[in-house]
Enzyme design. Structure first.
Site, PDB file in Angstrom:
ATOM      1  N   GLU A 133      -2.217  12.818 -24.105  1.00 25.89           N
ATOM      2  CA  GLU A 133      -1.514  13.907 -23.414  1.00 25.89           C
ATOM      3  C   GLU A 133      -0.298  13.360 -22.680  1.00 25.89           C
ATOM      4  O   GLU A 133       0.727  14.013 -22.591  1.00 25.89           O
ATOM      5  CB  GLU A 133      -2.454  14.603 -22.421  1.00 25.89           C
ATOM      6  CG  GLU A 133      -1.949  15.980 -21.967  1.00 25.89           C
ATOM      7  CD  GLU A 133      -0.985  15.930 -20.797  1.00 25.89           C
ATOM      8  OE1 GLU A 133      -0.247  16.905 -20.594  1.00 25.89           O
ATOM      9  OE2 GLU A 133      -0.955  14.923 -20.076  1.00 25.89           O
ATOM     10  N   ASP A 176      -6.637  10.033 -21.334  1.00 26.93           N
ATOM     11  CA  ASP A 176      -5.628   8.992 -21.097  1.00 26.93           C
ATOM     12  C   ASP A 176      -4.986   9.181 -19.724  1.00 26.93           C
ATOM     13  O   ASP A 176      -5.023  10.278 -19.144  1.00 26.93           O
ATOM     14  CB  ASP A 176      -4.565   8.984 -22.205  1.00 26.93           C
ATOM     15  CG  ASP A 176      -3.810  10.305 -22.342  1.00 26.93           C
ATOM     16  OD1 ASP A 176      -4.444  11.371 -22.214  1.00 26.93           O
ATOM     17  OD2 ASP A 176      -2.590  10.270 -22.572  1.00 26.93           O
ATOM     18  N   GLU A 212      -5.990  20.530 -15.819  1.00 26.00           N
ATOM     19  CA  GLU A 212      -4.858  19.823 -15.196  1.00 26.00           C
ATOM     20  C   GLU A 212      -4.806  20.146 -13.703  1.00 26.00           C
ATOM     21  O   GLU A 212      -5.120  21.264 -13.293  1.00 26.00           O
ATOM     22  CB  GLU A 212      -3.531  20.251 -15.844  1.00 26.00           C
ATOM     23  CG  GLU A 212      -3.310  19.747 -17.252  1.00 26.00           C
ATOM     24  CD  GLU A 212      -3.053  18.250 -17.348  1.00 26.00           C
ATOM     25  OE1 GLU A 212      -2.866  17.605 -16.293  1.00 26.00           O
ATOM     26  OE2 GLU A 212      -3.061  17.731 -18.475  1.00 26.00           O
TER      27      GLU A 212
HETATM   28 ZN   LIG Z   1      -2.672  15.527 -16.966  1.00 18.63          ZN
END
Ligand SMILES: [Zn+2]
Length: 377
Positions: A133, A68, A163
């Site tokens: 997330e 997402d 990330e």
């Molecule tokens: Zn992220």
């Protein structure tokens, strides 16, 4: 173009704003199934989660990410369509390019290459994706998957989170832990009345002001070798009817602690409530602990491996940080896993004109693959 570039572009073209996955996970699952991964789709509520593994037994090295993205914001301010990948000046532009469809694609490509080169590798590799997330609650994403994995007795040894951790160049910073996040919704009760008759009212703004000053000035802890000191912030403060002649009846404040392993959530709660009570406030506070702090200590196999990979493949000594916001790693760490975050430069994440340097994107799979080779090759 390369496999990682093409896959990133394909993912960007899917406008997967939380919690919509728009087929990103199906695309990833299909690719991994083709090279022998066992694929499980775990849908909870509106959220799609994908869990794919290859190999047998342990140890288990997991790659964690999300499909997402955050909303685009004003589309007119983007130089090009946020869901149409475009290269300009060596950067690939599009919502999610850096956070984190680039690293999702890189992790998938790295796993394809690793299992193709080492069909009989040691232990297992896993690939866990969620479409929740970036949302406000994260209830049906990795939190639920972690409960599922716990209930099936899954043991996760190492977890690499893709990330965007890097500051200015790829590999200059890795995250080896995260602070905890404790929020509170505070309501201070007063008595509404006419501003001309304060003796007949009780002003919650005046009552709260000295308590707020004390909360804001408090040194909650000194931090420790791995964490900066705990921070306290008020993010919202509301009171008043809009009229200039009315003393309001209530005040609400949203507060948040980003706290280190030097403090415990229950102590922060107790100290806050003691201060509010000391100032004689009539209040109610509802707490929400959204993540406990965690740390992958120095000397751990994953942390050392990621540091080595950054040194050798990026030619850089990575800063080993516990700063920044929380990530889904907080749900995996309690399963006993060592968690390290390594991803591209985060300068444009969540912004208009989000982008990733194409040369960084092209390099990422080799970093993730090197981690697999060293731990399971
Ligand atoms: Zn992220």
């Amino acid at each position: 173009m390369s496999a990682v570039f093409d896959l990133t572009a394909e993912l960007i073209r899917r406008p997967s704003v939380t919690p919509d996955d728009v087929g990103c996970q199906a695309l990833l699952a299909e690719r991994l199934a083709r090279v022998g991964f066992t694929v499980e789709h775990l849908r909870y509520g509106e959220v799609d989660n994908l869990w794919a593994t290859h190999g047998e037994g342990g140890p288990l090295l997991m790659f964690l990410g999300h499909t997402d993205v955050v909303p685009t914001g004003p589309v007119g301010q983007w130089q090009s369509d946020p869901f149409e990948p475009v290269v300009r000046d060596g950067h690939l532009y599009g919502r999610g390019a850096a956070d984190m469809k680039g690293s999702v694609a890189a992790m998938a490509v790295a796993l394809e290459q690793f299992v193709t080169a080492h069909p009989d590798h040691r232990g297992r590799v896993g690939f866990l994706m969620t479409s929740d997330e970036e949302g406000p609650t994260n209830l049906d994403g990795v939190r639920r998957v972690a409960e599922h994995l716990r209930s099936t007795g899954e043991r996760i040894d190492w977890c690499v989170v893709g990330e965007p951790s890097s500051k200015t160049t790829l590999g200059d910073l890795i995250r080896v832990g995260r602070r905890g996040s404790l929020s509170g919704t505070l309501t201070v009760h007063g008595v509404q009345g006419h501003v001309a008759y304060p003796e007949k009212a009780k002003n919650p703004i005046h009552a709260f002001a000295p308590a707020l000053a004390e909360l804001a000035a408090e040194r909650w802890d000194e931090g420790n070798a791995d964490f900066p000191s705990t921070s306290f912030q008020v993010s919202n403060l509301n009171a008043g009817t809009g009229a200039s002649n009315v003393i309001p009846g209530t005040l609400t404040a949203l507060i948040n602690f980003r706290y280190s392993t030097a403090s415990r959530a229950e102590d922060l709660r107790a100290r806050t409530e003691a201060m509010l009570s000391k100032h004689g406030l009539d209040y109610r506070i509802d707490w929400n602990l959204s993540g406990e702090p965690f740390l992958s200590p120095a000397g751990g196999a994953l942390r050392d491996t990621v540091v080595d990979v950054c040194r050798e493949l990026c030619g850089i000594e990575p800063e080993q940080s516990t700063g920044g916001g929380t990530s889904d790693g907080r749900f995996i760490a309690p399963l006993g896993a060592e968690v390290v975050e390594l991803g591209p430069v985060n300068a444009t994440i969540h912004k208009v004109d989000e982008c990733v340097l194409v040369s960084d994107l092209e390099k990422l799979p080799s970093l993730y693959q090197a981690i697999c080779e060293r731990l399971l090759g």
